[in-house]
Design a protein around this motif. Structure first.
Motif, PDB file in Angstrom:
ATOM      1  N   ILE A 169       0.825  -1.215   0.000  1.00  0.00           N
ATOM      2  CA  ILE A 169       0.000   0.000   0.000  1.00  0.00           C
ATOM      3  C   ILE A 169       0.854   1.257   0.000  1.00  0.00           C
ATOM      4  CG2 ILE A 169      -1.563   1.386   1.428  1.00  0.00           C
ATOM      5  CD1 ILE A 169      -2.981  -1.205   2.209  1.00  0.00           C
ATOM      6  N   TRP A 170       1.945   1.275   0.772  1.00  0.00           N
ATOM      7  CA  TRP A 170       2.759   2.475   0.807  1.00  0.00           C
ATOM      8  C   TRP A 170       3.880   2.464  -0.232  1.00  0.00           C
ATOM      9  CZ3 TRP A 170       2.645   3.526   6.782  1.00  0.00           C
ATOM     10  CH2 TRP A 170       1.545   4.349   7.055  1.00  0.00           C
ATOM     11  N   GLY A 171       3.833   1.495  -1.157  1.00  0.00           N
ATOM     12  CA  GLY A 171       4.684   1.579  -2.336  1.00  0.00           C
ATOM     13  C   GLY A 171       3.913   2.054  -3.550  1.00  0.00           C
ATOM     14  N   VAL A 172       2.573   2.065  -3.421  1.00  0.00           N
ATOM     15  CA  VAL A 172       1.691   2.408  -4.535  1.00  0.00           C
ATOM     16  C   VAL A 172       1.553   3.906  -4.799  1.00  0.00           C
ATOM     17  CG1 VAL A 172      -0.757   2.367  -5.208  1.00  0.00           C
ATOM     18  CG2 VAL A 172       0.361   0.267  -4.464  1.00  0.00           C
ATOM     19  N   PRO A 173       1.607   4.800  -3.780  1.00  0.00           N
ATOM     20  CA  PRO A 173       1.269   6.208  -4.024  1.00  0.00           C
ATOM     21  C   PRO A 173       2.037   6.875  -5.146  1.00  0.00           C
ATOM     22  CG  PRO A 173       1.426   5.811  -1.675  1.00  0.00           C
ATOM     23  CD  PRO A 173       1.899   4.552  -2.362  1.00  0.00           C
ATOM     24  N   TYR A 174       3.293   6.502  -5.346  1.00  0.00           N
ATOM     25  CA  TYR A 174       4.096   7.196  -6.357  1.00  0.00           C
ATOM     26  C   TYR A 174       3.512   7.025  -7.755  1.00  0.00           C
ATOM     27  CZ  TYR A 174       7.150   7.063  -2.345  1.00  0.00           C
ATOM     28  OH  TYR A 174       7.644   7.191  -1.071  1.00  0.00           O
ATOM     29  N   ALA A 175       3.058   5.820  -8.081  1.00  0.00           N
ATOM     30  CA  ALA A 175       2.446   5.591  -9.384  1.00  0.00           C
ATOM     31  C   ALA A 175       1.136   6.355  -9.501  1.00  0.00           C
ATOM     32  CB  ALA A 175       2.208   4.094  -9.604  1.00  0.00           C
ATOM     33  N   MET A 176       0.325   6.362  -8.440  1.00  0.00           N
ATOM     34  CA  MET A 176      -0.948   7.076  -8.480  1.00  0.00           C
ATOM     35  C   MET A 176      -0.736   8.583  -8.615  1.00  0.00           C
ATOM     36  SD  MET A 176      -3.427   5.155  -5.754  1.00  0.00           S
ATOM     37  CE  MET A 176      -4.046   3.496  -6.069  1.00  0.00           C
ATOM     38  N   ILE A 177       0.259   9.105  -7.901  1.00  0.00           N
ATOM     39  CA  ILE A 177       0.552  10.538  -8.006  1.00  0.00           C
ATOM     40  C   ILE A 177       0.983  10.884  -9.422  1.00  0.00           C
ATOM     41  CG2 ILE A 177       2.138  12.362  -7.257  1.00  0.00           C
ATOM     42  CD1 ILE A 177       2.156  10.980  -4.490  1.00  0.00           C
TER      43      ILE A 177
END
Length: 303
Positions: free
Chosen positions: A15-23
């Motif tokens: 979950i906390w590796g995903v934000p970069y792609a979403m951003i």
């Protein structure tokens, strides 16, 4: 570790590796401030009923000065700066650069006199910063210093935030601190987001902001609190070393970003340096269990 502990551990690592792609997806259509505003507002509102039920907010707002400082250095500044950097940098590159936060934190707490350099720590810092140098030197366009500076400021903010927690907010409910910080950040972003609001929002951008708010913020913090309760703060910090790998994997496979020589060299060096540089501080850090922002993922040695 129990099955529940392993499940929470793996979930948080992803979950906390995903934000970069979403951003990265969101800032293609929306201003970074609009993205950060949507994430903080929705995430904060989702956590608000839980925090109110737990009576966790009132004592936090009574210490509004350190709360404001924490919000500025840990959420308001970093979440805008990450979005700004990702308008030009690959999400995987940003995720790996932010993995160097423990190295910055080690320097800060040592300079402040809370720890000391020993041989292992010095080697860890040298190895880790060599990895950062390899990544920046081989992958990042030197013609875009503003994006590099933005990530540099983000790592400093993520390193300072938990120090503020430990010195001024450590005795308060972590859920209250997180919820109050998200809502306060949304209030700070609001006038700028209103001015920069888009005339239309694409489906990809909308889903990315919603995913950031719901999954990577509200759900992530609830899972993280459960993980701390299950395995303790010291073990929970190990998710830090999974997050950059997830960021790289998603960037390469989902967004078509290149797997570069800088990543191949920099990733193992940054992670190895962080492990060596923070090894002594992690058990001591277990006394303070308030989480850093999602991208920092509780990776700081003084926690």
């Amino acid at each position: 570790m129990t099955r529940r502990g392993w499940a929470l551990f793996l979930a948080m690592g992803v979950i906390w590796g995903v934000p970069y792609a979403m951003i990265r997806i969101a800032v293609e259509d929306l201003d970074p401030i609009v993205v950060a505003f949507g994430r903080t507002l929705i995430g904060g509102l989702l956590l608000l009923p839980v925090a109110l039920y737990a009576d966790a907010l009132a004592p936090v707002f009574r210490r509004w000065r350190p709360l404001l400082l924490y919000t500025l250095v840990e959420i308001t500044g970093p979440w805008f700066l990450i979005g700004y950097a990702e308008t030009t940098l690959h999400s995987s590159t940003v995720g790996l650069l932010i993995a160097a936060v423990p190295l910055i934190a080690v320097v800060i707490v040592t300079v402040l006199g809370h720890d000391r350099f020993d041989a292992s720590r010095v080697v860890g810092l040298l190895v880790g910063f060599a990895g950062v140098a390899a990544l920046v030197g081989l992958d990042v366009d030197s013609g875009n210093p503003a994006a590099i500076a933005a990530i540099g400021l983000t790592t400093v903010g993520y390193a300072v935030g938990p120090i503020v927690i430990n010195r001024a907010l450590a005795d308060l409910p972590p859920l209250g601190v997180v919820t109050a910080s998200l809502l306060l950040a949304a209030v700070i972003y609001a006038p700028f987001a209103g001015w920069l609001r888009p005339s239309r929002i694409t489906a990809d951008a909308a889903w990315s902001v919603l995913g950031l708010a719901v999954i990577c913020t509200a759900v992530a913090f609830l899972f993280f609190f459960a993980l701390i309760a299950e395995v303790g703060p010291a073990r929970a910090t190990v998710i830090t070393y999974i997050n950059p790998a997830v960021a790289i994997l998603l960037g390469v496979t989902a967004l078509g970003e290149p797997l570069t020589a800088g990543m191949a060299i920099g990733f193992p060096l940054v992670i190895l340096g962080s492990v060596l540089g923070t090894a002594r501080g992690r058990d001591t850090a277990a006394r303070a269990d308030a989480p850093a922002a999602p991208e920092a993922a509780a990776q700081l040695p003084e926690r």
